[in-house]
Design a protein around this motif. Structure first.
Motif, PDB file in Angstrom:
ATOM      1  N   GLY A   3       0.813  -1.201   0.000  1.00  0.00           N
ATOM      2  CA  GLY A   3       0.000   0.000   0.000  1.00  0.00           C
ATOM      3  C   GLY A   3       0.847   1.252   0.000  1.00  0.00           C
ATOM      4  N   ARG A   4       0.273   2.358  -0.444  1.00  0.00           N
ATOM      5  CA  ARG A   4       0.992   3.624  -0.505  1.00  0.00           C
ATOM      6  C   ARG A   4       0.378   4.606   0.471  1.00  0.00           C
ATOM      7  NH1 ARG A   4       4.228   4.529  -4.955  1.00  0.00           N
ATOM      8  NH2 ARG A   4       3.794   6.749  -4.998  1.00  0.00           N
ATOM      9  N   GLU A   5       1.245   5.198   1.276  1.00  0.00           N
ATOM     10  CA  GLU A   5       0.794   6.216   2.195  1.00  0.00           C
ATOM     11  C   GLU A   5       0.538   7.514   1.428  1.00  0.00           C
ATOM     12  OE1 GLU A   5       0.218   5.895   5.329  1.00  0.00           O
ATOM     13  OE2 GLU A   5       1.182   4.001   5.864  1.00  0.00           O
ATOM     14  N   LYS A   6      -0.239   8.398   2.032  1.00  0.00           N
ATOM     15  CA  LYS A   6      -0.407   9.706   1.415  1.00  0.00           C
ATOM     16  C   LYS A   6       0.917  10.454   1.541  1.00  0.00           C
ATOM     17  CE  LYS A   6      -2.044  12.145   5.537  1.00  0.00           C
ATOM     18  NZ  LYS A   6      -3.136  12.949   6.121  1.00  0.00           N
ATOM     19  N   PRO A   7       1.175  11.430   0.651  1.00  0.00           N
ATOM     20  CA  PRO A   7       2.434  12.175   0.739  1.00  0.00           C
ATOM     21  C   PRO A   7       2.626  12.749   2.135  1.00  0.00           C
ATOM     22  CG  PRO A   7       1.293  12.701  -1.300  1.00  0.00           C
ATOM     23  CD  PRO A   7       0.348  11.868  -0.489  1.00  0.00           C
ATOM     24  N   CYS A   8       3.822  12.596   2.667  1.00  0.00           N
ATOM     25  CA  CYS A   8       4.098  13.025   4.043  1.00  0.00           C
ATOM     26  C   CYS A   8       5.482  13.640   4.111  1.00  0.00           C
ATOM     27  CB  CYS A   8       3.999  11.829   5.002  1.00  0.00           C
ATOM     28  SG  CYS A   8       5.329  10.612   4.750  1.00  0.00           S
ATOM     29  N   VAL A   9       5.819  14.133   5.290  1.00  0.00           N
ATOM     30  CA  VAL A   9       7.187  14.522   5.597  1.00  0.00           C
ATOM     31  C   VAL A   9       7.835  13.321   6.269  1.00  0.00           C
ATOM     32  CG1 VAL A   9       8.677  16.067   6.913  1.00  0.00           C
ATOM     33  CG2 VAL A   9       6.591  16.954   5.853  1.00  0.00           C
ATOM     34  N   LEU A  10       8.946  12.867   5.717  1.00  0.00           N
ATOM     35  CA  LEU A  10       9.633  11.673   6.225  1.00  0.00           C
ATOM     36  C   LEU A  10      11.016  12.039   6.738  1.00  0.00           C
ATOM     37  CD1 LEU A  10       9.591   8.494   6.460  1.00  0.00           C
ATOM     38  CD2 LEU A  10      10.863   8.506   4.296  1.00  0.00           C
ATOM     39  N   ALA A  85      16.305   1.969   1.546  1.00  0.00           N
ATOM     40  CA  ALA A  85      15.613   3.248   1.680  1.00  0.00           C
ATOM     41  C   ALA A  85      14.896   3.622   0.384  1.00  0.00           C
ATOM     42  CB  ALA A  85      16.600   4.343   2.076  1.00  0.00           C
ATOM     43  N   VAL A  86      15.562   3.415  -0.745  1.00  0.00           N
ATOM     44  CA  VAL A  86      14.970   3.758  -2.040  1.00  0.00           C
ATOM     45  C   VAL A  86      13.728   2.911  -2.301  1.00  0.00           C
ATOM     46  CG1 VAL A  86      15.325   3.642  -4.543  1.00  0.00           C
ATOM     47  CG2 VAL A  86      17.074   4.663  -3.067  1.00  0.00           C
ATOM     48  N   ALA A  87      13.800   1.618  -2.017  1.00  0.00           N
ATOM     49  CA  ALA A  87      12.643   0.743  -2.219  1.00  0.00           C
ATOM     50  C   ALA A  87      11.474   1.184  -1.339  1.00  0.00           C
ATOM     51  CB  ALA A  87      13.020  -0.699  -1.932  1.00  0.00           C
ATOM     52  N   PHE A  88      11.777   1.560  -0.094  1.00  0.00           N
ATOM     53  CA  PHE A  88      10.737   2.030   0.807  1.00  0.00           C
ATOM     54  C   PHE A  88      10.107   3.317   0.294  1.00  0.00           C
ATOM     55  CE2 PHE A  88       9.432   4.891   4.161  1.00  0.00           C
ATOM     56  CZ  PHE A  88       8.556   4.112   4.904  1.00  0.00           C
ATOM     57  N   ILE A  89      10.935   4.256  -0.135  1.00  0.00           N
ATOM     58  CA  ILE A  89      10.440   5.556  -0.599  1.00  0.00           C
ATOM     59  C   ILE A  89       9.560   5.397  -1.835  1.00  0.00           C
ATOM     60  CG2 ILE A  89      11.181   7.751  -1.603  1.00  0.00           C
ATOM     61  CD1 ILE A  89      13.699   7.477   0.270  1.00  0.00           C
ATOM     62  N   LEU A 183      10.709  -5.861   7.023  1.00  0.00           N
ATOM     63  CA  LEU A 183      11.925  -6.602   6.723  1.00  0.00           C
ATOM     64  C   LEU A 183      12.653  -5.973   5.548  1.00  0.00           C
ATOM     65  CD1 LEU A 183      10.520 -10.239   7.020  1.00  0.00           C
ATOM     66  CD2 LEU A 183      11.918  -9.003   8.700  1.00  0.00           C
ATOM     67  N   PRO A 184      13.950  -6.186   5.454  1.00  0.00           N
ATOM     68  CA  PRO A 184      14.676  -5.639   4.299  1.00  0.00           C
ATOM     69  C   PRO A 184      14.110  -6.200   3.005  1.00  0.00           C
ATOM     70  CG  PRO A 184      16.022  -7.227   5.468  1.00  0.00           C
ATOM     71  CD  PRO A 184      14.840  -6.963   6.331  1.00  0.00           C
ATOM     72  N   CYS A 185      14.025  -5.336   2.019  1.00  0.00           N
ATOM     73  CA  CYS A 185      13.409  -5.751   0.765  1.00  0.00           C
ATOM     74  C   CYS A 185      14.435  -6.039  -0.317  1.00  0.00           C
ATOM     75  CB  CYS A 185      12.467  -4.650   0.272  1.00  0.00           C
ATOM     76  SG  CYS A 185      13.283  -3.059   0.128  1.00  0.00           S
ATOM     77  N   ILE A 186      15.637  -5.565  -0.116  1.00  0.00           N
ATOM     78  CA  ILE A 186      16.630  -5.740  -1.169  1.00  0.00           C
ATOM     79  C   ILE A 186      18.026  -5.654  -0.561  1.00  0.00           C
ATOM     80  CG2 ILE A 186      16.686  -3.268  -1.739  1.00  0.00           C
ATOM     81  CD1 ILE A 186      17.058  -4.076  -4.669  1.00  0.00           C
ATOM     82  N   GLY A 187      18.916  -6.482  -1.023  1.00  0.00           N
ATOM     83  CA  GLY A 187      20.297  -6.429  -0.576  1.00  0.00           C
ATOM     84  C   GLY A 187      21.119  -5.571  -1.521  1.00  0.00           C
TER      85      GLY A 187
END
Length: 329
Positions: A3-10, A85-89, A183-187
């Motif tokens: 799912g995608r969160e609404k745009p936020c300050v991270l 971090a990039v995958a999360f963003i 959990l980590p999504c990518i090494g």
């Protein structure tokens, strides 16, 4: 991470050996101001090993903390942190991302920005929201003579913020704890190895209460030991001006100034430092500034609380001997 969160300050929190860096709390304070102006959420991404007290970020104002935990994050490896971090963003869609301008943050942030094909403004000293809801990133330019106001036209808008630029967010234990474990999504495709682990406190001068700093008045690299002896007696750290780093006489992590570390010790002893604006930008908010310089017209005396005109090679050993004998105040 569905799912995608609404745009936020991270805020991307920084940790080392399981301890959250204080700059994370400073970013949360400024992040809350930005989020309130944009009427959006303030969230936090914490990447690290298990066992970190992630709830502290909630107590400091984060509405939701995404805790990306795994043993692969035991080492501060920029490539592994960047990939995750990039995958999360990409999946969670933050509009504004704040990262601390620490040694690690300055290495991590441009890698994230490049991977996301967006802009990055480094070493900001202020952040604002304009009438269009865009982030205005303010940073010194031309050795602090001017302040550039920068607006990134792409999303996410990423900025690194200097350490100790803002006060820490107040701790409120009544804030709801909202932690999402992921959990980590990518090494990392990069292979790195650790040759030696040096405790951060041995490298970090930003937390020192006493700093003995040397400038052009230091003639040889070996002479830094003169400052080191005084720093040891005072339970402090050695710092340097950019001139010594450029000359190859000191490591960059010791540099104080506009392009180095910003420090606010209780006592700053400037030895053989003329007081160029570039250096003053990093230490002028010290509680007490003591200047030792053979040039009576050196600009450093204009900001010093106490000044002594003399040769540091004569003055510093005498101070060291006196304080070693009688004890530092």
């Amino acid at each position: 991470m569905k799912g995608r969160e609404k745009p936020c300050v991270l805020v991307i929190a920084e940790q080392n050996n399981g301890e959250i860096h204080k700059i994370s709390y400073e970013l949360l304070k400024k992040g809350k101001e930005l989020a309130e102006k944009k009427r959006t959420d303030l969230n936090c991404l914490l990447i690290g090993p298990e066992g970190i007290r992630a709830e502290e970020l909630n107590y400091r104002g984060a509405q939701k903390v995404y805790y990306l935990k795994d043993s692969i994050f035991n080492d501060l490896d920029e490539y592994t942190y960047k990939s995750n971090a990039v995958a999360f963003i990409k999946e969670n869609n933050p509009e504004i991302i704040l990262i601390g301008a620490t040694n690690f943050g300055r290495s991590l942030a441009p890698r994230i920005a490049a991977a996301l094909e967006t802009g990055l403004t480094a070493d900001c000293t202020e952040l604002e929201i304009d009438e269009e809801g865009r982030l205005i990133q303010i940073r010194p330019a031309f050795s602090d003579h001017l302040f550039a106001h920068i607006k990134t036209v792409t999303n996410p808008q990423i900025a690194t913020v200097r350490y100790k630029e803002f006060n820490e967010a107040e701790r409120n234990m009544e804030n709801p704890v909202n932690i999402v474990d992921i959990l980590p999504c990518i090494g990392s495709s990069w292979k790195s190895s650790t040759d030696e682990v040096i405790p951060l406190k041995e490298l970090n001068i930003t937390e020192a209460e006493v700093i003995v700093a040397g400038g052009r008045g230091i003639r040889r690299k070996e002479d830094l030991s003169v400052l080191g002896e005084l720093a040891e007696v005072l339970n402090g750290k050695v710092g340097v001006s950019r001139a010594l780093v450029d000359a190859g006489m000191a490591d960059s992590f010791l540099q104080v100034g506009y392009s180095g570390n910003r420090v606010k010790p209780k006592v700053y002893i400037a030895c053989g430092i003329s007081g160029a604006p570039q250096h003053l930008a990093g230490m002028k908010e010290s509680e007490i500034i003591i200047a030792i310089n053979s040039d009576p017209s050196a600009p450093i005396f204009e900001v010093a609380d106490y000044g002594y005109v003399g040769d540091l090679y004569e003055v510093i050993p005498k101070l060291t001997e006196r304080w070693r004998k009688d004890g530092a105040v």
